[in-house]
Design a protein around this motif. Structure first.
Motif, PDB file in Angstrom:
ATOM      1  N   ILE A 258       2.560   9.243  10.514  1.00 57.80           N
ATOM      2  CA  ILE A 258       3.649   8.253  10.523  1.00 57.80           C
ATOM      3  C   ILE A 258       3.345   7.120   9.547  1.00 57.80           C
ATOM      4  CG2 ILE A 258       4.827   6.488  11.914  1.00 57.80           C
ATOM      5  CD1 ILE A 258       4.430   8.356  14.344  1.00 57.80           C
ATOM      6  N   TYR A 259       2.115   6.598   9.606  1.00 58.48           N
ATOM      7  CA  TYR A 259       1.757   5.454   8.751  1.00 58.48           C
ATOM      8  C   TYR A 259       1.798   5.831   7.274  1.00 58.48           C
ATOM      9  CZ  TYR A 259      -0.663   1.431   6.826  1.00 58.48           C
ATOM     10  OH  TYR A 259      -0.974   0.314   6.087  1.00 58.48           O
ATOM     11  N   ARG A 260       1.201   6.975   6.935  1.00 51.84           N
ATOM     12  CA  ARG A 260       1.146   7.327   5.509  1.00 51.84           C
ATOM     13  C   ARG A 260       2.531   7.673   4.967  1.00 51.84           C
ATOM     14  NH1 ARG A 260      -1.965  13.224   5.901  1.00 51.84           N
ATOM     15  NH2 ARG A 260      -0.079  14.506   5.931  1.00 51.84           N
ATOM     16  N   THR A 261       3.426   8.171   5.808  1.00 49.94           N
ATOM     17  CA  THR A 261       4.796   8.476   5.382  1.00 49.94           C
ATOM     18  C   THR A 261       5.571   7.196   5.103  1.00 49.94           C
ATOM     19  OG1 THR A 261       4.795  10.498   6.718  1.00 49.94           O
ATOM     20  CG2 THR A 261       6.930   9.656   6.022  1.00 49.94           C
ATOM     21  N   MET A 262       5.387   6.197   5.955  1.00 49.03           N
ATOM     22  CA  MET A 262       6.130   4.935   5.834  1.00 49.03           C
ATOM     23  C   MET A 262       5.545   3.999   4.778  1.00 49.03           C
ATOM     24  SD  MET A 262       6.911   4.150   9.856  1.00 49.03           S
ATOM     25  CE  MET A 262       7.861   2.661   9.469  1.00 49.03           C
ATOM     26  N   ASN A 263       4.276   4.225   4.386  1.00 49.78           N
ATOM     27  CA  ASN A 263       3.613   3.291   3.472  1.00 49.78           C
ATOM     28  C   ASN A 263       3.107   3.953   2.191  1.00 49.78           C
ATOM     29  OD1 ASN A 263       3.246   0.597   5.188  1.00 49.78           O
ATOM     30  ND2 ASN A 263       2.872   2.337   6.561  1.00 49.78           N
ATOM     31  N   ASN A 264       3.680   5.102   1.861  1.00 53.57           N
ATOM     32  CA  ASN A 264       3.285   5.809   0.633  1.00 53.57           C
ATOM     33  C   ASN A 264       1.798   6.112   0.585  1.00 53.57           C
ATOM     34  OD1 ASN A 264       5.935   5.795  -0.457  1.00 53.57           O
ATOM     35  ND2 ASN A 264       5.661   3.658  -1.086  1.00 53.57           N
TER      36      ASN A 264
END
Length: 292
Positions: A258-264
């Motif tokens: 989730i984090y890496r998807t939302m923060n590139n």
């Protein structure tokens, strides 16, 4: 003209019917008005009641948060990690002073000595020192004979050549004070799962290893070679693959996605600290296994 006029002439029965119809219309209108107001009132009352319950719950949580006190359990101050020190309220400089002292192979054996080394305030010392738990041999050293001291201290003057922990055999580990066959097997299994150790601090997170055993491990071993350690690409692996990493689980793996998807992507250690559920006390160790 008379024909038109006849339309406006009503008999008594007609007039009675008109008045009755008019009365029914008025009754229906009034009934609708009062019924609508009653329904709105009941709806508002239900909403008010529901909101009141939510507000009471919020107030209750605020009260718990305001009165909440972190529970401090007895601990050996010689093994305060960065995270533990931060939670206790120590500054970075105070934690670094303790770690520098411990790297010399020395131990803090009293609250007074802890303050001398770390330079913490009197207020802080009075708050945390009641929870200091030193080994029994420290408390009894005034009356103790050499036989009562732990084996690893009795051999302190022995010249010990440090070996690479990643090449330690089962027999090497069993020779450590406080580590038997089961713990030695547990350590070797952990090394196998990780591909190798990256820091001696990792032994603090293996259940069953005492502080005294960790101290003897640090004297006998060091991380000298990281060959065999497979770094994981945290920005490329799937949730299932991330969950296989020993320091992660399925829930943490999901939060990473989730984090890496939302923060590139995840770019550094600071990004790791922002991931929900990430074990921050192990974050420096975890980072050594990752490729960003």
């Amino acid at each position: 003209m008379n024909k038109i006029k006849s339309y406006f002439l009503f008999s008594r029965e007609h007039r009675s019917g008109i008045f009755l119809l008019f009365g029914i219309i008025v009754f229906v209108q009034l009934s609708y008005f009062f019924l609508k107001n009653q329904l709105v009132s009941n709806e508002n009352h239900t909403e008010d009641k529901a909101w009141l319950l939510v507000q009471n719950e919020i107030d209750s949580l605020k009260h718990i948060q305001a009165t909440k006190k972190d529970t401090i359990y007895p601990f050996n101050p010689n093994y305060i990690t960065d995270y533990k020190g931060y939670k206790l309220g120590m500054s970075i400089q105070e934690i670094d002073r303790l770690h520098a002292y411990r790297k010399k192979g020395k131990f803090v054996n009293s609250a007074k000595e802890f303050q001398e080394i770390t330079q913490v305030s009197n207020a802080f010392l009075s708050k945390v020192s009641p929870y200091f738990k030193f080994p029994d041999w420290v408390k009894n050293k005034g009356a103790a004979t050499s036989e009562k001291f732990p084996k690893y201290l009795a051999k302190e003057k022995e010249k010990i050549v440090q070996k690479d922990i990643n090449f330690a055999s089962r027999e090497d580990l069993i020779a450590v004070y406080g580590i038997g066959e089961k713990l030695a097997d547990k350590i070797l299994l952990e090394k196998e799962k990780l591909g190798g150790f990256v820091s001696m601090e990792q032994f603090q997170f293996i259940w069953g290893i005492s502080p005294e055993a960790i101290a003897d491990l640090e004297k006998r071993f060091a991380v000298k070679n990281s060959i065999g350690i497979k770094k994981i690409a945290i920005n490329d692996l799937s949730q299932k693959e991330l969950a296989k990493f020993p320091y992660f689980n399925y829930s943490i793996a999901k939060e990473i996605i989730i984090y890496r998807t939302m923060n590139n992507g995840i770019k550094n250690v600071d990004d790791l600290t922002k991931i929900k559920g990430m074990p921050n006390e192990k974050i420096k160790i975890i980072a050594l296994y990752l490729n960003f």
